[in-house]
Design a protein around this motif. Structure first.
Motif, mmCIF file in Angstrom:
data_model
loop_
_atom_site.group_PDB
_atom_site.id
_atom_site.type_symbol
_atom_site.label_atom_id
_atom_site.label_comp_id
_atom_site.label_asym_id
_atom_site.label_seq_id
_atom_site.Cartn_x
_atom_site.Cartn_y
_atom_site.Cartn_z
ATOM 1 N N UNK A 4 22.302 38.772 -8.773
ATOM 2 C CA UNK A 4 21.013 38.359 -9.332
ATOM 3 C C UNK A 4 20.921 36.846 -9.478
ATOM 4 N N UNK A 7 20.234 35.252 -6.142
ATOM 5 C CA UNK A 7 18.843 35.372 -5.703
ATOM 6 C C UNK A 7 17.954 34.374 -6.441
ATOM 7 N N UNK A 8 18.208 34.244 -7.755
ATOM 8 C CA UNK A 8 17.404 33.323 -8.548
ATOM 9 C C UNK A 8 17.590 31.891 -8.042
ATOM 10 N N UNK A 11 15.743 31.475 -4.710
ATOM 11 C CA UNK A 11 14.290 31.364 -4.868
ATOM 12 C C UNK A 11 13.907 29.998 -5.426
ATOM 13 N N UNK A 12 14.704 29.478 -6.374
ATOM 14 C CA UNK A 12 14.384 28.171 -6.947
ATOM 15 C C UNK A 12 14.491 27.070 -5.878
ATOM 16 N N UNK A 14 14.195 27.468 -2.658
ATOM 17 C CA UNK A 14 13.092 27.663 -1.695
ATOM 18 C C UNK A 14 11.797 27.098 -2.244
ATOM 19 N N UNK B 2 12.246 35.609 -13.256
ATOM 20 C CA UNK B 2 12.176 34.293 -12.633
ATOM 21 C C UNK B 2 11.849 34.393 -11.160
ATOM 22 N N UNK B 3 12.412 35.450 -10.495
ATOM 23 C CA UNK B 3 12.117 35.635 -9.073
ATOM 24 C C UNK B 3 10.636 35.906 -8.859
ATOM 25 N N UNK B 6 8.705 32.697 -9.309
ATOM 26 C CA UNK B 6 8.920 31.804 -8.165
ATOM 27 C C UNK B 6 8.183 32.315 -6.934
ATOM 28 N N UNK B 7 8.146 33.665 -6.750
ATOM 29 C CA UNK B 7 7.445 34.226 -5.597
ATOM 30 C C UNK B 7 5.945 33.953 -5.681
ATOM 31 N N UNK B 10 5.411 30.279 -4.888
ATOM 32 C CA UNK B 10 5.544 29.973 -3.456
ATOM 33 C C UNK B 10 4.298 30.409 -2.691
ATOM 34 N N UNK B 58 5.096 28.302 -12.922
ATOM 35 C CA UNK B 58 6.476 27.851 -12.729
ATOM 36 C C UNK B 58 6.940 26.882 -13.806
#
Lengths: 101, 118
Positions: A4, A7-8, A11-12, A14, B2-3, B6-7, B10, B58
């Motif tokens: 996890x 992935x976090x 994503x940050x 990206x 958080x994902x 962030x998604x 984006x 964000x």
């Protein structure tokens, strides 16, 4: 969970990369608009360009707040948007009537 | 969580930047000031607002200032575009291949009425 955090982090990274690319694109667009004001086909096109420079500058401040992870740039963008609106209205009134008041 | 944030950020950044690119391209390519205003209106309303949605999801911003700035942009963008196009029509900038010009006919009718009553 080991996956996890990875992935976090991905994503940050990206998000920061995409925001940086968008920031470069917006700065390039502002250069194009400034060139467009300088070329100036008609007087209304120059007024459109002046309005658009401030709008793109608001976008640049918002993208800087994403990249720097800081919300102080939103405070800078807020009076910029309000002043751009007032100055555009005043310049359009001056263009139409050849006087402001 | 958080994902997901962030998604969303984006997605909003990509769509907003595409709107801004299409708007600047239309400003360069379209033939007359009225059509150029049609293209540049999208940058203020869609590009900046979607980037603000990304920033509000964000950064540690709080939605209050973001919604205030979104309301300013949505109200001010069409009003300033209408002011510029009305001024351009007032100083008789030509339209490229107009099908009909209702505002010009209305202004002519109004000025003839004023002359008639005076």
């Amino acid at each position: 969970m080991p996956g996890e955090g990875g992935t976090r982090h991905i994503m940050r990274e990206l998000l920061i990369n995409i925001a940086t690319i968008a920031l470069v694109l917006h700065i390039g667009m502002m250069g194009v608009v400034v060139w467009y004001i300088w070329r100036g086909k008609t007087i209304a096109d120059r007024l459109i360009g002046v309005d658009l420079v401030t709008t793109v500058l608001v976008s640049i401040f918002v993208l800087l707040s994403i990249v720097q992870f800081d919300s102080i740039f939103i405070d800078l963008a807020l009076p910029l948007a309000a002043l751009a609106f007032i100055s555009t209205i005043a310049l359009a009134k001056y263009l139409a009537d050849e006087q402001v008041f | 969580m958080t994902e997901v944030r962030a998604f969303i950020a984006i997605l909003a950044i990509i769509i907003g930047t595409l709107f801004s690119l299409i708007g600047v391209l239309g400003m360069i390519r379209l033939p007359d000031p009225y059509a150029r205003l049609h293209a540049t209106g999208k940058i203020g309303v869609y590009g900046s607002v979607l980037l603000l949605v990304a920033a509000a999801t964000w950064t540690p911003l709080g939605w209050g200032r973001a919604i205030f700035l979104i309301v300013i942009l949505i109200v001010a963008g069409p009003v300033s575009a209408h002011a510029i196009s009305s001024a351009a029509h007032r100083i008789n900038l030509p339209m490229k291949d107009p099908i009909r010009d209702d505002l010009l006919e209305a202004r002519k009718r109004e000025s003839s009425n004023v002359e008639f009553f005076e």
